[in-house]
Design a protein around this motif. Structure first.
Motif, PDB file in Angstrom:
ATOM      1  N   ARG A   5      37.021  30.763 -11.977  1.00 31.89           N
ATOM      2  CA  ARG A   5      37.348  30.569 -13.392  1.00 31.89           C
ATOM      3  C   ARG A   5      38.845  30.799 -13.641  1.00 31.89           C
ATOM      4  O   ARG A   5      39.484  30.063 -14.387  1.00 31.89           O
ATOM      5  CB  ARG A   5      36.516  31.525 -14.249  1.00 31.89           C
ATOM      6  N   GLN A   6      39.376  31.856 -13.015  1.00 38.21           N
ATOM      7  CA  GLN A   6      40.791  32.167 -13.175  1.00 38.21           C
ATOM      8  C   GLN A   6      41.664  31.034 -12.634  1.00 38.21           C
ATOM      9  O   GLN A   6      42.662  30.621 -13.269  1.00 38.21           O
ATOM     10  CB  GLN A   6      41.137  33.460 -12.454  1.00 38.21           C
ATOM     11  N   GLU A   7      41.273  30.509 -11.461  1.00 38.75           N
ATOM     12  CA  GLU A   7      42.012  29.388 -10.874  1.00 38.75           C
ATOM     13  C   GLU A   7      41.957  28.170 -11.801  1.00 38.75           C
ATOM     14  O   GLU A   7      42.962  27.459 -11.994  1.00 38.75           O
ATOM     15  CB  GLU A   7      41.424  29.024  -9.502  1.00 38.75           C
ATOM     16  N   ALA A   8      40.766  27.948 -12.381  1.00 39.20           N
ATOM     17  CA  ALA A   8      40.601  26.799 -13.280  1.00 39.20           C
ATOM     18  C   ALA A   8      41.449  26.952 -14.538  1.00 39.20           C
ATOM     19  O   ALA A   8      42.081  26.000 -15.007  1.00 39.20           O
ATOM     20  CB  ALA A   8      39.120  26.632 -13.647  1.00 39.20           C
ATOM     21  N   LEU A   9      41.472  28.203 -15.076  1.00 37.70           N
ATOM     22  CA  LEU A   9      42.280  28.457 -16.278  1.00 37.70           C
ATOM     23  C   LEU A   9      43.769  28.250 -16.002  1.00 37.70           C
ATOM     24  O   LEU A   9      44.495  27.648 -16.806  1.00 37.70           O
ATOM     25  CB  LEU A   9      42.027  29.880 -16.793  1.00 37.70           C
ATOM     26  N   GLU A  10      44.234  28.747 -14.876  1.00 40.56           N
ATOM     27  CA  GLU A  10      45.639  28.572 -14.520  1.00 40.56           C
ATOM     28  C   GLU A  10      45.983  27.095 -14.319  1.00 40.56           C
ATOM     29  O   GLU A  10      47.043  26.624 -14.719  1.00 40.56           O
ATOM     30  CB  GLU A  10      45.969  29.372 -13.267  1.00 40.56           C
ATOM     31  N   LYS A  11      45.045  26.417 -13.646  1.00 41.99           N
ATOM     32  CA  LYS A  11      45.270  24.976 -13.438  1.00 41.99           C
ATOM     33  C   LYS A  11      45.292  24.235 -14.770  1.00 41.99           C
ATOM     34  O   LYS A  11      46.109  23.330 -14.992  1.00 41.99           O
ATOM     35  CB  LYS A  11      44.161  24.409 -12.532  1.00 41.99           C
ATOM     36  N   ALA A  12      44.385  24.635 -15.661  1.00 45.21           N
ATOM     37  CA  ALA A  12      44.326  24.007 -16.983  1.00 45.21           C
ATOM     38  C   ALA A  12      45.617  24.243 -17.761  1.00 45.21           C
ATOM     39  O   ALA A  12      46.136  23.353 -18.445  1.00 45.21           O
ATOM     40  CB  ALA A  12      43.120  24.534 -17.764  1.00 45.21           C
ATOM     41  N   ARG A  13      46.160  25.498 -17.644  1.00 41.21           N
ATOM     42  CA  ARG A  13      47.416  25.799 -18.319  1.00 41.21           C
ATOM     43  C   ARG A  13      48.566  24.946 -17.755  1.00 41.21           C
ATOM     44  O   ARG A  13      49.422  24.465 -18.488  1.00 41.21           O
ATOM     45  CB  ARG A  13      47.745  27.290 -18.179  1.00 41.21           C
ATOM     46  N   GLU A  14      48.570  24.797 -16.432  1.00 47.48           N
ATOM     47  CA  GLU A  14      49.600  23.970 -15.812  1.00 47.48           C
ATOM     48  C   GLU A  14      49.527  22.520 -16.319  1.00 47.48           C
ATOM     49  O   GLU A  14      50.539  21.888 -16.626  1.00 47.48           O
ATOM     50  CB  GLU A  14      49.461  23.994 -14.297  1.00 47.48           C
ATOM     51  N   ILE A  15      48.279  22.027 -16.368  1.00 43.22           N
ATOM     52  CA  ILE A  15      48.077  20.652 -16.847  1.00 43.22           C
ATOM     53  C   ILE A  15      48.518  20.525 -18.306  1.00 43.22           C
ATOM     54  O   ILE A  15      49.171  19.544 -18.699  1.00 43.22           O
ATOM     55  CB  ILE A  15      46.601  20.239 -16.680  1.00 43.22           C
ATOM     56  N   GLN A  16      48.155  21.559 -19.115  1.00 44.43           N
ATOM     57  CA  GLN A  16      48.530  21.531 -20.526  1.00 44.43           C
ATOM     58  C   GLN A  16      50.048  21.556 -20.698  1.00 44.43           C
ATOM     59  O   GLN A  16      50.624  20.823 -21.513  1.00 44.43           O
ATOM     60  CB  GLN A  16      47.897  22.728 -21.255  1.00 44.43           C
ATOM     61  N   LEU A  17      50.724  22.442 -19.927  1.00 41.03           N
ATOM     62  CA  LEU A  17      52.184  22.526 -20.003  1.00 41.03           C
ATOM     63  C   LEU A  17      52.836  21.202 -19.591  1.00 41.03           C
ATOM     64  O   LEU A  17      53.797  20.734 -20.216  1.00 41.03           O
ATOM     65  CB  LEU A  17      52.690  23.664 -19.102  1.00 41.03           C
ATOM     66  N   LYS A  18      52.300  20.627 -18.509  1.00 35.27           N
ATOM     67  CA  LYS A  18      52.829  19.340 -18.041  1.00 35.27           C
ATOM     68  C   LYS A  18      52.635  18.252 -19.089  1.00 35.27           C
ATOM     69  O   LYS A  18      53.530  17.441 -19.356  1.00 35.27           O
ATOM     70  CB  LYS A  18      52.134  18.949 -16.730  1.00 35.27           C
TER      71      LYS A  18
END
Length: 231
Positions: free
Chosen positions: A24-37
């Motif tokens: 879940r933590q990995e998914a959240l971080e990935k989601a944040r990266e995608i959102q920032l991008k």
């Protein structure tokens, strides 16, 4: 060699929770990266679109400004031309009226003062004699001016002889009198009938109009009268 012990159900459940939390933590971080991008790309695209629209608006405004300036210039030029034409038309009417009055004045001279008219004819004939400088010269006049013109011619011959030294033969050509509607004056003929000097009042006034027009305009309207209409 050590022997492994099987995990209990609680231990298995705990490991699963840890793995789930990690995923879940990995998914959240990935989601944040995608959102920032995505936000960065959106900001870039938005800035690009804003610049394009701003440039388009500036271009449209500049085009409309040029069109408005051109329309204003055309309107100003049209009004200036109309004003100039009205002023020039008024001036021309004034000049026409001035010269018309001069024609009327000239026409009245011949009948109002015979002595003055004879002196005028003498000067016109003498001018022709000087210009032709010939032994035999003829002149034409109105029928009603014949007597006055003959006297004027005789006096002109005397003055010519006094100034030049010989006496030309000057005759009145009665075969082709000037029109009775003429204002007066004479036509001097020389060169065996090939040269004519038109010294009628109408012709002299016409030449005067041409020669004096600039001076008359300046006297009436001032110098550089038309410059402001063309600048």
């Amino acid at each position: 060699m050590s022997q492994s012990h099987p995990l209990s159900e609680d231990q298995v459940a705990g490991e699963l929770r840890k793995m789930t939390a990690f995923i879940r933590q990995e998914a959240l971080e990935k989601a944040r990266e995608i959102q920032l991008k995505a936000d960065e790309e959106f900001a870039i695209e938005k800035s690009k679109l804003v610049r394009q629209e701003t440039a388009a608006i500036d271009t449209l405004y500049e085009k409309k400004h040029k069109q408005a300036a051109m329309a204003q210039q055309i309107t100003r030029s049209t009004l200036s031309n109309r004003t100039r034409l009205r002023v020039l038309g008024g001036r021309q009417e004034l000049l026409d009226d001035l010269f018309q009055k001069a024609r009327e004045k000239v026409t009245s001279v011949a009948g109002s003062d015979k002595k003055k008219y004879q002196a005028t004819l003498q000067g016109l004939i003498l001018e022709g004699l000087y210009a032709l400088n010939e032994d035999k010269v003829a002149f034409r006049a109105r029928k009603k001016d014949y007597d006055t013109a003959k006297k004027a011619a005789a006096e002109a011959v005397k003055e010519f002889k006094k100034n030049v030294g010989y006496e030309p033969t000057v005759t009145l050509d009665e075969s082709e009198p000037l029109p009775e509607g003429s204002a007066g004056g004479v036509v001097i003929v020389g060169g065996q009938g090939k040269i004519e000097i038109n010294n009628t009042f109408e012709e002299r006034l016409r030449l005067l109009e041409i020669d004096a027009l600039p001076a008359v305009r300046e006297a009436l309207f001032g110098k550089n009268q038309n410059r402001r209409f063309y600048d």
